[in-house]
Structure formats: C-alpha cells, structure tokens
Design an enzyme around this catalytic site. Sequence first.
Site, short mmCIF file in Angstrom:
data_model
loop_
_atom_site.label_atom_id
_atom_site.label_comp_id
_atom_site.label_asym_id
_atom_site.label_seq_id
_atom_site.Cartn_x
_atom_site.Cartn_y
_atom_site.Cartn_z
N ASP A 90 0.85 -1.19 0.00
CA ASP A 90 0.00 0.00 0.00
C ASP A 90 0.89 1.24 0.00
O ASP A 90 2.10 1.15 0.12
CB ASP A 90 -0.97 -0.01 1.18
CG ASP A 90 -0.27 -0.02 2.53
OD1 ASP A 90 0.96 0.24 2.58
OD2 ASP A 90 -0.92 -0.29 3.54
N ASP A 270 -8.26 -7.53 -0.03
CA ASP A 270 -7.40 -7.70 1.14
C ASP A 270 -8.17 -7.25 2.36
O ASP A 270 -9.08 -6.42 2.27
CB ASP A 270 -6.11 -6.89 1.02
CG ASP A 270 -6.31 -5.44 1.43
OD1 ASP A 270 -5.92 -5.07 2.55
OD2 ASP A 270 -6.89 -4.67 0.64
N CYS A 308 -13.35 -28.43 6.53
CA CYS A 308 -12.10 -27.70 6.30
C CYS A 308 -10.90 -28.64 6.29
O CYS A 308 -10.83 -29.58 7.10
CB CYS A 308 -11.93 -26.63 7.38
SG CYS A 308 -10.44 -25.62 7.18
N CYS A 310 -7.65 -27.42 6.59
CA CYS A 310 -6.48 -26.72 7.12
C CYS A 310 -5.81 -27.55 8.21
O CYS A 310 -6.38 -28.51 8.74
CB CYS A 310 -6.88 -25.34 7.65
SG CYS A 310 -7.60 -25.34 9.32
N CYS A 313 -7.79 -27.95 11.49
CA CYS A 313 -8.98 -28.82 11.44
C CYS A 313 -8.66 -30.25 11.06
O CYS A 313 -9.26 -31.20 11.57
CB CYS A 313 -10.00 -28.25 10.45
SG CYS A 313 -10.77 -26.71 10.97
N HIS A 350 -6.40 -21.24 10.33
CA HIS A 350 -7.74 -21.65 9.91
C HIS A 350 -8.45 -20.54 9.14
O HIS A 350 -9.00 -20.78 8.05
CB HIS A 350 -8.59 -22.06 11.11
CG HIS A 350 -10.03 -22.26 10.74
ND1 HIS A 350 -10.50 -23.39 10.12
CD2 HIS A 350 -11.10 -21.42 10.84
CE1 HIS A 350 -11.79 -23.26 9.86
NE2 HIS A 350 -12.18 -22.07 10.30
#
Length: 386
Positions: A90, A270, A308, A310, A313, A350
């Site tokens: 940015d 974002d 999920c 990830c 999980c 997660h």
Amino acid sequence: MLHFELLATEGLARRGRLTLRHGVVETPIFMPVGTYGTVKGVTPRSLEEMGAQIILGNTFHLWMRPGLDVLAQFGGLHRFERWDRPILTDSGGFQVWSLGEMRKISEEGVRFASPVNGDKLFLTPETSMQIQAALNSDIVMQFDECTPYETKGHVTTEAEARFSMELSRRWAVRCKAEFARLENPNALFGIVQGGMFEHLREESLAALVEMDFPGYAVGGVSVGEPKEDMLRIMAHTPRLLPADKPRYLMGVGTPEDLVAGVAQGVDLFDCVMPTRNARNGHLFTRFGDLKIRNARHRGDERPLDESCTCYACRGHTRPDGSVSGGFSRAYLHHLERCGEMLAPMLASIHNLHYYLNLMREVREALDAGRFADFARQFRQDRARGV
C-alpha cells in the site's frame, strides 16, 4: 511488469489471470495482510501450503522499521521476509489518515511525527514511490488521501469529499511521474476516491483511466461508513473500471463481502479481518462464525469446521502417509482461555485457509459457469450457523 488475462465472465463476475514479476496470480483472489513484513502468526511455508498467491506489505510501517537501508541491503521485501511470490504494497495513505490530528496534510504531502520515535517526517507522493521501489513490490499503490466517512462525529460533506478526491487525483499524477523517473519495472495502480458520492467516484475514475494505469483500486471504503453505504459503492464503482485491467477493492472484508464483491466485478481483495479476528478467538467457517472462547466449546470434540482441510482442522500428512489429525474445539477453547500463543496461531491458519479456499471455490465456480448457484448456496450455508 503486469499482464492481465480475462478467462471467463458470468454476469459482472470475472475469472482472470494476473502475471507479475514474481509469479502468476489466479483471480479472484484474497491477499493476506503482512503489515511489518509478516502475516501475523503464520509462517511463509504455511501461507504457501494454504494457497496464498500474493500477500501485502505496508509501506508506512516498513519505512519506520526496519528502514530503507536494511531493505535495500536485502534487495527488497521478497528476500528479507523469504517470500518469493508476488507482493503488493500500500502507499501509506491509509496509515497517514489513521494518525488523525497527529498529521498535517498539504498539497505537497503529509507532515507527521513518527509513532515509533517521534521524529518529524514528511511523506509525499514521490517519497511513497521511492519507498515502494526499495521494497521492490510487484504492485505499487499510488499515494492517496483516504477520504474519511466522518471525523469526530462530523460526516464528510460532498465538498470535503471533492477536495480530498481532487488532491488524490493530483497526487496520482505525481506518483506516475516519479514511478517513471525511477524506472520501476513493477506495476503502479491508481486509487479511485470520492467518499460515499457516486458522481465523485465517477470523476475520480475518469481522470485515473485517462492516465492509463495498469490496474485500479477502489479506496475509501471500510473507513467507518455504515455497511449499506459500503455495499452501495461496491455495487457502483468496480463495474465502471476498465474491463481489461485488474480491479482491487481495498480493505474488504467479511466472507459475504468477498462473494458480493466478486459478483460486482472485483478481482483482488485484502483485509486484516481473518488474522485480527483470529487473535480475538473469532473463527470463520462454512456454516457461520464461531467464538471459540464461549463455554459451549469446552468439551466439544469436533474440529472448527468438519469440511475444512487446514492444519488446525485436519492435521497434516506424515512422511509415512499417515494423518496426524486436527485439533478439537475443546482444545482450542482451552488454549484461548489459557492465553497460549498457539491459540491465535492455529486460529489464523484456519481463518486464512478459509478465505483462500473460499476464493478457490469461487474461481472453480466461475470456470464451470455456475457462480450464481455457488453464491446462493454459500449464503444459505453461512446463514445455517455452527
């Protein structure tokens, strides 16, 4: 260097491919935010494993610390933080805006005291371009004056929004000139401002399009305005941006906001929400949000989200092919209650995985020509609750 290819459309929704100096980004995409050169609590390896294609760095904060001398020593941000995929930085405009009364804005730029050591500093469009050149980010954002929704209870008027927008427009001209002078081989995006006023947005957009930036962002949303106003601008502005250039909606937002933004033609998103909420025990799942600190999770053996994949999980696959298994809600509740640092780390993994996987599913739906059906099912699942 930037090349954008439009692969498919469904209504206003777009499926694209963005080629940058450090790699290819499949869009629509969510970009994790790494303010100080790190996505808080998450290693670069974990980001790669969860499918992050591009991350953000913060010009203002990296200018403060570690400083341009250190970043120049490493040839930019990629080698410094060990991330070899694309980076967007940015401009510092939002951080300057957030300083409030600690900064003084003029035509030349912004004077303020460093929040780190109190040094008197002066940030101009030219300085922002010089800092981002040192960072060697793949996408550079123009220095803009972020138009607030309100200041001390005073809602920004049309005249004030126009003044801010026109200042950003003049700064865009200076950014483009300095970017060219530096012979920066990366890509510079213009930022559409105009507050909550559609006609000002259109004026800003027209002026920036005439400057022919490689990409365009919609700024000045998620700055305290009511949600309905944010959605109104999101439904108005992105679709008016050039169809052959990438479109970036800055600082947005919830999973619902992302899917709604895709439906309005946005390519890049974002937001700090996945990691910031994770640090406060707020988890996103396919079936709604979950607050892991709540007592009802104390003995719950289920993972955060049974759908999920990830690490939090599902666990991970060992070298011998066996699976370690994920963590229970009860365990994460225990970590959160004890203040263990593993709690926000697993929660961040997660949440970011959820966001990135959501965008992967969006891309697959667009590839298959079924985005409208996907969005409908997404809303139903999220409303079902955990």
